[in-house]
Design an enzyme around this catalytic site. Structure first.
Site, PDB file in Angstrom:
ATOM      1  CE1 TYR A 162       1.148  -2.773   0.470  1.00 17.72           C
ATOM      2  CE2 TYR A 162       2.995  -3.991  -0.457  1.00 17.72           C
ATOM      3  CZ  TYR A 162       2.194  -3.667   0.619  1.00 17.72           C
ATOM      4  OH  TYR A 162       2.445  -4.216   1.854  1.00 17.72           O
TER       5      TYR A 162
HETATM    6  N1  LIG Z   1       0.201  -9.096   5.230  1.00 19.39           N
HETATM    7  C1  LIG Z   1       1.421  -9.083   4.722  1.00 19.39           C
HETATM    8  O1  LIG Z   1       1.928 -10.097   4.236  1.00 19.39           O
HETATM    9  C2  LIG Z   1       2.238  -7.807   4.782  1.00 19.39           C
HETATM   10  C3  LIG Z   1       3.602  -7.844   4.400  1.00 19.39           C
HETATM   11  C4  LIG Z   1       4.350  -6.664   4.466  1.00 19.39           C
HETATM   12  C5  LIG Z   1       3.754  -5.480   4.898  1.00 19.39           C
HETATM   13  N2  LIG Z   1       2.431  -5.474   5.250  1.00 19.39           N
HETATM   14  C6  LIG Z   1       1.848  -4.198   5.713  1.00 19.39           C
HETATM   15  O2  LIG Z   1       1.394  -4.378   7.046  1.00 19.39           O
HETATM   16  C7  LIG Z   1       0.272  -3.523   7.279  1.00 19.39           C
HETATM   17  C8  LIG Z   1      -0.913  -4.349   7.812  1.00 19.39           C
HETATM   18  O3  LIG Z   1      -1.236  -5.348   6.865  1.00 19.39           O
HETATM   19  P1  LIG Z   1      -2.345  -6.479   7.118  1.00 19.39           P
HETATM   20  O4  LIG Z   1      -1.944  -7.658   6.324  1.00 19.39           O
HETATM   21  O5  LIG Z   1      -2.603  -6.622   8.571  1.00 19.39           O
HETATM   22  O6  LIG Z   1      -3.608  -5.789   6.388  1.00 19.39           O
HETATM   23  P2  LIG Z   1      -5.177  -5.861   6.723  1.00 19.39           P
HETATM   24  O7  LIG Z   1      -5.858  -5.498   5.443  1.00 19.39           O
HETATM   25  O8  LIG Z   1      -5.539  -7.137   7.397  1.00 19.39           O
HETATM   26  O9  LIG Z   1      -5.363  -4.676   7.793  1.00 19.39           O
HETATM   27  C9  LIG Z   1      -5.201  -3.331   7.427  1.00 19.39           C
HETATM   28  C10 LIG Z   1      -5.960  -2.463   8.420  1.00 19.39           C
HETATM   29  O10 LIG Z   1      -5.809  -1.094   7.987  1.00 19.39           O
HETATM   30  C11 LIG Z   1      -7.083  -0.476   7.998  1.00 19.39           C
HETATM   31  N3  LIG Z   1      -7.129   0.592   7.010  1.00 19.39           N
HETATM   32  C12 LIG Z   1      -7.059   0.467   5.656  1.00 19.39           C
HETATM   33  N4  LIG Z   1      -7.184   1.674   5.083  1.00 19.39           N
HETATM   34  C13 LIG Z   1      -7.328   2.580   6.096  1.00 19.39           C
HETATM   35  C14 LIG Z   1      -7.503   3.992   6.123  1.00 19.39           C
HETATM   36  N5  LIG Z   1      -7.582   4.721   4.996  1.00 19.39           N
HETATM   37  N6  LIG Z   1      -7.597   4.605   7.329  1.00 19.39           N
HETATM   38  C15 LIG Z   1      -7.551   3.868   8.476  1.00 19.39           C
HETATM   39  N7  LIG Z   1      -7.410   2.525   8.494  1.00 19.39           N
HETATM   40  C16 LIG Z   1      -7.294   1.889   7.318  1.00 19.39           C
HETATM   41  C17 LIG Z   1      -8.079  -1.604   7.670  1.00 19.39           C
HETATM   42  O11 LIG Z   1      -9.405  -1.262   8.077  1.00 19.39           O
HETATM   43  C18 LIG Z   1      -7.469  -2.777   8.448  1.00 19.39           C
HETATM   44  O12 LIG Z   1      -7.939  -2.820   9.783  1.00 19.39           O
HETATM   45  C19 LIG Z   1      -0.026  -2.847   5.950  1.00 19.39           C
HETATM   46  O13 LIG Z   1       0.597  -1.574   5.925  1.00 19.39           O
HETATM   47  C20 LIG Z   1       0.627  -3.763   4.933  1.00 19.39           C
HETATM   48  O14 LIG Z   1       0.970  -3.111   3.750  1.00 19.39           O
HETATM   49  C21 LIG Z   1       1.661  -6.610   5.200  1.00 19.39           C
END
Ligand SMILES: NC(=O)c1ccc[n+]([C@@H]2O[C@H](COP(=O)([O-])OP(=O)(O)OC[C@H]3O[C@@H](n4cnc5c(N)ncnc54)[C@H](O)[C@@H]3O)[C@@H](O)[C@H]2O)c1
Length: 247
Positions: free
Chosen positions: A154
């Site tokens: 990641y």
């Molecule tokens: N949650 C955190 O604390 C955090 C912190 C820093 C960065 N992020 C980043 O923010 C973004 C969103 O995170 P989140 O917490 O909302 O995650 P989440 O898992 O709640 O949502 C991710 C979404 O991406 C979709 N997805 C996953 N793989 C996919 C694919 N191959 N094709 C199309 N869609 C796909 C899923 O269906 C889901 O709707 C991510 O890139 C994550 O790495 C999250």
């Protein structure tokens, strides 16, 4: 007629069916954009509670080039063009030291979190270049700047997103297309329900402001970066860290 700083703009948000992506969609819609959700799993999107009506819901696997190209063609057939792309879809992958990390999981995390960003940018950029206008925002993570033990795939993918963003921003200088990324720390989402109290407490302790980032705070920064007031930033990684980031 729709009003707001993004009125008349078409915005695609990958992974927009839930979580941070959904919050970004909501904010861009409030600001007047026509929002198109690209997601592998559209089921969590609930039109009744979303608070906005997407212009389209498009099933796509961002890790699959043919799927991305189909989503692009289907979207443009409906909306005419794409002005804004937010690459938000992402997966975490397993938690394990590198000597135990499953190689197929490594491939999968890199495929979604890094190659997926490339595929989506590759699909939308020709149309943006032809229009002389575009805004791309790639969601990275503080993990990509700092590194985090036991989630190396990641962190490597998210570091890759930062390098990729800087590179294509330079390729696009002068085209009217700006490309930036965002490096949030851990954010208060429904995923917190799956975490242990110890993990939540130790994560919070790393943030000088002593609280977690919220989805509306991410969405507000996204809205500015893809909006009309952001005209002189490209290739930059914006920080959302509560004082944790030092560079
Ligand atoms: N949650 C955190 O604390 C955090 C912190 C820093 C960065 N992020 C980043 O923010 C973004 C969103 O995170 P989140 O917490 O909302 O995650 P989440 O898992 O709640 O949502 C991710 C979404 O991406 C979709 N997805 C996953 N793989 C996919 C694919 N191959 N094709 C199309 N869609 C796909 C899923 O269906 C889901 O709707 C991510 O890139 C994550 O790495 C999250």
């Amino acid at each position: 007629m729709t009003r707001g700083p993004l009125a008349g703009r078409v915005a695609v948000v990958t992974g927009g069916a839930r979580g941070i992506g959904l919050g970004i969609c909501r904010r861009l819609a409030q600001d007047g954009a026509s929002v198109v959700i690209w997601d592998r799993d559209l089921a969590p999107f609930d039109a009744a509670t979303a608070g906005f009506a997407p212009a389209a819901l498009v099933p796509v696997d961002v890790a699959n080039l043919a799927s991305v190209e189909r989503a692009y063609a289907g979207t443009v057939a409906k909306t005419g063009r794409i002005d804004i792309l937010v690459n938000n879809a992402g997966v975490n992958g397993p938690v394990a030291p590198t000597w135990e990390y499953p190689p197929d999981a490594w491939d999968q995390v890199l495929a979604v979190d890094l190659t997926g960003v490339f595929y989506c940018c590759r699909a939308v950029i020709p149309g943006m270049r032809a229009a002389g206008y575009g805004r791309i925002l790639n969601i990275s993570s503080a993990a990509g700047k700092e590194g985090v033990q036991n989630i190396a795939a990641y962190a490597a993918a998210k570091a890759g997103v930062i390098g990729y963003t800087k590179s294509i921003a330079r390729e696009l200088v002068g085209s009217g297309v700006l490309v930036n990324s965002l490096a949030p720390v851990i954010t208060e989402t429904e995923l917190f329900r799956e975490m242990t109290a110890e993990h939540i407490a130790s994560s919070k302790a790393k943030i000088p402001m002593g609280r977690f980032l919220t989805v509306p705070e991410i969405a507000a920064m996204v809205a500015w970066v893809v909006g009309p007031d952001c005209t002189f930033c490209t290739g930059f990684t914006f920080d959302l860290s509560g004082g944790r980031a030092t560079y």
